[in-house]
Design a protein around this motif. Structure first.
Motif, PDB file in Angstrom:
ATOM      1  N   SER A 116       0.831  -1.211   0.000  1.00  0.00           N
ATOM      2  CA  SER A 116       0.000   0.000   0.000  1.00  0.00           C
ATOM      3  C   SER A 116       0.861   1.255   0.000  1.00  0.00           C
ATOM      4  O   SER A 116       0.561   2.233  -0.695  1.00  0.00           O
ATOM      5  N   PHE A 175      -6.314   6.704   1.761  1.00  0.00           N
ATOM      6  CA  PHE A 175      -6.145   5.334   1.280  1.00  0.00           C
ATOM      7  C   PHE A 175      -5.461   4.462   2.331  1.00  0.00           C
ATOM      8  O   PHE A 175      -5.931   3.354   2.642  1.00  0.00           O
ATOM      9  N   ARG A 223      -7.781   0.784  -3.613  1.00  0.00           N
ATOM     10  CA  ARG A 223      -6.657   1.130  -4.493  1.00  0.00           C
ATOM     11  C   ARG A 223      -7.152   1.863  -5.735  1.00  0.00           C
ATOM     12  O   ARG A 223      -6.596   2.889  -6.128  1.00  0.00           O
ATOM     13  N   ASP A 224      -8.217   1.344  -6.368  1.00  0.00           N
ATOM     14  CA  ASP A 224      -8.748   1.977  -7.570  1.00  0.00           C
ATOM     15  C   ASP A 224      -9.241   3.394  -7.266  1.00  0.00           C
ATOM     16  O   ASP A 224      -9.022   4.323  -8.054  1.00  0.00           O
ATOM     17  N   CYS A 275      -3.674   9.854  -0.464  1.00  0.00           N
ATOM     18  CA  CYS A 275      -2.902   8.698   0.014  1.00  0.00           C
ATOM     19  C   CYS A 275      -3.066   8.483   1.510  1.00  0.00           C
ATOM     20  O   CYS A 275      -3.096   7.334   1.974  1.00  0.00           O
ATOM     21  N   MET A 296      -6.322   5.679  -6.908  1.00  0.00           N
ATOM     22  CA  MET A 296      -5.716   5.942  -8.214  1.00  0.00           C
ATOM     23  C   MET A 296      -6.502   7.023  -8.967  1.00  0.00           C
ATOM     24  O   MET A 296      -5.923   7.909  -9.598  1.00  0.00           O
ATOM     25  N   CYS A 306      -4.246   4.801 -13.035  1.00  0.00           N
ATOM     26  CA  CYS A 306      -3.904   3.404 -13.300  1.00  0.00           C
ATOM     27  C   CYS A 306      -3.843   3.176 -14.806  1.00  0.00           C
ATOM     28  O   CYS A 306      -4.824   3.416 -15.521  1.00  0.00           O
ATOM     29  N   ILE A 353       2.128   1.777  -3.458  1.00  0.00           N
ATOM     30  CA  ILE A 353       1.078   2.343  -4.297  1.00  0.00           C
ATOM     31  C   ILE A 353       0.935   3.838  -4.019  1.00  0.00           C
ATOM     32  O   ILE A 353       0.822   4.655  -4.946  1.00  0.00           O
ATOM     33  N   VAL A 369      -6.835   1.169   4.344  1.00  0.00           N
ATOM     34  CA  VAL A 369      -6.182  -0.150   4.363  1.00  0.00           C
ATOM     35  C   VAL A 369      -5.993  -0.630   5.792  1.00  0.00           C
ATOM     36  O   VAL A 369      -6.232  -1.804   6.100  1.00  0.00           O
TER      37      VAL A 369
END
Length: 203
Positions: A93, A181, A162-163, A178, A166, A108, A96, A185
């Motif tokens: 993560s 995100f 994740r999508d 981020c 992105m 992406c 990413i 997670v």
């Protein structure tokens, strides 16, 4: 066969073509970039391009294959650190998140490509599906090592996080995206770790 390829290495011209295509397809979109542009920037002839890539579709598939390998290497790097599965997910993560915050980030590559090739039978669409299935399977396997509870639902949740990151990373402050995100997670991992099936009274 070009010199170098006979020794198991791609030719310099092929590498220039693929690296040029990778850059411009990602930055500007696939359909908007023509063969003439790629040939000019790679400084090769059309004949050289067609010797390595019979058509634009072949070049697009090679581009996606190169991106796929880079993401697989990213996942291997997290896994090869020898960390527990939850820490491996967090390391992936973080990787990413670093990508989202990197200069020139345009989302992406696979989601961008599938938007341009909506036909599910098209080879490019199929390449995107194959990559995403690999990614889902990889995350599912890691989550299954954390908790014996079924892991695919949690893996799909991770992929959606994740999508979303992105997509949002192209529109909003990537640092804040981020942070959101990574918090998501962490929450997913806590929920998954606590999702052990309840033991029956007869157990």
């Amino acid at each position: 066969m070009a010199r170098g390829e006979s020794e198991g290495r791609p030719s310099e011209a092929r590498s220039r073509l693929l690296n040029t295509a990778t850059r411009v397809f990602y930055e500007e979109g696939i359909h908007s970039v023509g063969i003439d542009r790629i040939v000019a920037e790679a400084q090769v002839t059309r004949a050289t391009l067609y010797r390595h890539f019979p058509g634009k579709e072949d070049l697009v598939l090679a581009y996606l294959s190169q991106v796929d390998e880079a993401i697989r290497a990213q996942a291997r790097g997290a896994a090869d650190a020898g960390l527990p599965a939850a820490d491996t997910i967090q390391a992936l993560s973080e990787s990413i998140a670093q990508g989202i915050q990197s200069p020139g980030f345009r989302g992406c590559a696979f989601l961008n490509a599938v938007a341009e090739y909506p036909d599910p039978d098209h080879p490019v669409h199929q390449a995107v599906l194959a990559h995403r299935q690999w990614f889902l399977d990889t995350v599912t396997e890691l989550l299954a090592r954390i908790q014996e509870a079924p892991a695919e639902a949690a893996a799909r949740h991770f992929v959606m996080l994740r999508d979303g990151a992105m997509a949002a990373g192209c529109l909003f402050d990537p640092t804040l995206v981020c942070e959101t995100f990574l918090r998501g997670v962490e929450g997913l991992l806590r929920a998954h770790a606590a999702s052990a099936p309840a033991k029956s009274a007869d157990a």
